[in-house]
Motif scaffolding. Sequence first.
Motif, PDB file in Angstrom:
ATOM      1  N   TYR A 203       8.403   4.326  -3.987  1.00 37.41           N
ATOM      2  CA  TYR A 203       8.884   3.035  -4.465  1.00 37.41           C
ATOM      3  C   TYR A 203      10.392   3.084  -4.715  1.00 37.41           C
ATOM      4  O   TYR A 203      11.115   2.133  -4.426  1.00 37.41           O
ATOM      5  CB  TYR A 203       8.137   2.635  -5.735  1.00 37.41           C
ATOM      6  CG  TYR A 203       6.814   1.952  -5.473  1.00 37.41           C
ATOM      7  CD1 TYR A 203       5.883   2.513  -4.601  1.00 37.41           C
ATOM      8  CD2 TYR A 203       6.495   0.747  -6.076  1.00 37.41           C
ATOM      9  CE1 TYR A 203       4.663   1.900  -4.360  1.00 37.41           C
ATOM     10  CE2 TYR A 203       5.282   0.114  -5.849  1.00 37.41           C
ATOM     11  CZ  TYR A 203       4.366   0.706  -4.977  1.00 37.41           C
ATOM     12  OH  TYR A 203       3.176   0.073  -4.729  1.00 37.41           O
ATOM     13  N   ASN A 204      10.864   4.196  -5.276  1.00 39.08           N
ATOM     14  CA  ASN A 204      12.304   4.333  -5.480  1.00 39.08           C
ATOM     15  C   ASN A 204      13.055   4.327  -4.161  1.00 39.08           C
ATOM     16  O   ASN A 204      14.128   3.720  -4.029  1.00 39.08           O
ATOM     17  CB  ASN A 204      12.598   5.632  -6.239  1.00 39.08           C
ATOM     18  CG  ASN A 204      12.666   5.413  -7.742  1.00 39.08           C
ATOM     19  OD1 ASN A 204      13.127   4.381  -8.198  1.00 39.08           O
ATOM     20  ND2 ASN A 204      12.179   6.372  -8.498  1.00 39.08           N
ATOM     21  N   ALA A 205      12.483   5.034  -3.158  1.00 36.39           N
ATOM     22  CA  ALA A 205      13.132   5.093  -1.847  1.00 36.39           C
ATOM     23  C   ALA A 205      13.189   3.705  -1.208  1.00 36.39           C
ATOM     24  O   ALA A 205      14.206   3.309  -0.633  1.00 36.39           O
ATOM     25  CB  ALA A 205      12.396   6.072  -0.938  1.00 36.39           C
ATOM     26  N   ALA A 206      12.082   2.939  -1.313  1.00 39.82           N
ATOM     27  CA  ALA A 206      12.060   1.594  -0.742  1.00 39.82           C
ATOM     28  C   ALA A 206      13.057   0.682  -1.455  1.00 39.82           C
ATOM     29  O   ALA A 206      13.747  -0.128  -0.834  1.00 39.82           O
ATOM     30  CB  ALA A 206      10.650   1.009  -0.824  1.00 39.82           C
ATOM     31  N   LEU A 207      13.140   0.805  -2.796  1.00 36.90           N
ATOM     32  CA  LEU A 207      14.082  -0.017  -3.547  1.00 36.90           C
ATOM     33  C   LEU A 207      15.518   0.298  -3.136  1.00 36.90           C
ATOM     34  O   LEU A 207      16.351  -0.603  -3.000  1.00 36.90           O
ATOM     35  CB  LEU A 207      13.903   0.219  -5.049  1.00 36.90           C
ATOM     36  CG  LEU A 207      14.810  -0.590  -5.969  1.00 36.90           C
ATOM     37  CD1 LEU A 207      14.521  -2.079  -5.839  1.00 36.90           C
ATOM     38  CD2 LEU A 207      14.639  -0.142  -7.422  1.00 36.90           C
TER      39      LEU A 207
END
Length: 619
Positions: free
Chosen positions: A565-569
């Motif tokens: 999720y951090n990578a996508a954000l």
Amino acid sequence: MTRHLRTHQRALDSVVRAIAAGDSPVRDILAAVTPGGGKSLLPVIAAARLIAAGIVDRVCWIVPRDSLRLQAEEAFADPTWRTAIGHAVTLRAADNGPDLCRGLDGYVTTYQAVAAAPDLHLSEIRRHRYLVVVDELHHLPALSDLDPLTAEEAETAWSRAVAPMLESATARLLMSGTLQRADGRAILRLPYRRPRGFRRVREIDFEAPGWAVVGYSRRQALAERALIPVTFGAVDGEAEWIGGARTRRVASLANARRMARDALFTALRTEYADAMLRMAFDACRKRRAERRIDLGLGPTDSAPGLGKLLVVAPDQTAAWRYAATLQAWAGGQDIVRVAVSSAPDPHGTIAEFRLRPDPSVLVTVGMAYEGMDCPEISHVACLTHIRSRGWLEQMVARATRFDPLGGAYERQQAVVYHPDDPMFRSFRTAIETEQGVRADLPAGMPGEGGEAVPEGDLAAVAAETGEEAPGEAALASCDAPPEEVAERPGRVIVPLRSSATEVRFDTLAPGPDLGPVVGRGGGPTPSMLERSLRDRIGQMVAAQVVEDEDAGIGAARRGLGYHAYNAALRRVLGKSRATMTLDELEAAVGWLERNRISDHLHRIAGDPQFRWSSRRRRA
């Protein structure tokens, strides 16, 4: 005279005096005044100064609904302010007849009237030197923001009619209690800029040439005792309904997570709503009894300043049911009125509620929430599913005005009962921590190449009710009576039962001032603010991971977690939050409040950096 004015009124007085003296090139004034802070005197001050100086000849004041035309007339006719300001300017509430001013100094009209006869109003503005005042400007989307291939004409009916009038005016006063639209679009005529390095966010440029900005925050209004502090009564509850061919149940609205909207929809139409109504009704009745004792009145005597109850219902059918329930509790006293589009003379009903000691209870859906000046309102029952920040701010503001006849300031009350759902909590967090002058650019704009914006907690429910629709569409969509089996977008819900379980009272924090707040008077340093915002983003990301795992969607189906999720954000925002500026961090918080990261996980497919970091974490 100026010593009797509030901060924003004195600031506007200084601006128009400078214009009148020829010392300022400003012709556009933006008045960003917190809802309930008192905007109605600003057009009077501007008109009095500019007409006396010969800068303008007449005034046109445009308001969003018909009931506000009468309040605008009252503002110019108020004898106290006519004496204090020393003016003799008079406006009339005009229909679309051939002579709009009828020999007076100007007229008040509505967005709807202008859209129905744009040539009539434009020719009047071009015949004279006009000050054009636009009230609640956020209802008008900027025309340049709309894709001509997809935008419906109804979306821009008001903007297309009002824009030429603004262009032809000699001076403009643009007023709003909220500088954001629920759909994320720009607002007509406001000067915007893009923060450097963050192309999908826009913010208002407070230093644009030719503009003067007059701000009045809730913090300032509380300090000057123009507003009363708000106490929220958050009411939790349980709900049960049939949806998707099965019975569903939540034991707590506060913990309903992705089922929160369906649970709220059910609660507002079943027993939970009656329980909240009873809390608000009893609290208001107790307040009125205490005020009667203070004034030496009998137990059934009526007088100004006792306190009143405003009930905001989810639809017309619920409004009529609520009114019948409240009237039954009133014990034979005729104290309840309903102001919805199907009621006889709803505008007259609103005026009666505002100006007379009785009725003491008004039930509405969308007609009386914005701009209604009734300082006697002490209690609000928020039984609406709308969760747009601007809409809710306006509703809450109906109870926050100081009532000169309501006793000492310290003893006046502003109590708002509301469902304790996650969306309302997000709204409260937003008004306590954000300035409301930034917005995400809407996805799919020409030249932006963005994806469709997924449903967000604050904006989605507003979209369901058409909050920003032109004309009377906002009222019509809110007031539309539901069928026996209610339909929400994408699903059919049959409400079964609900109940209120507990109520928690909390006082709203003062909130930020308009404009930059960093470095003022011993406040938090930039590094402290950055650290706080980064922590908040981390918590919001983690919350979305947990919610999606519980719902069995997004990350859970792919075995991904917080790292993904951090990578996508990071891919969505274009950089890591560790390298973001304060403006970018605030914009990231706003994006997370309106979007789900799970809808953007495809962005990390094939990302070599993510694959490498994932292997390192597994090792």
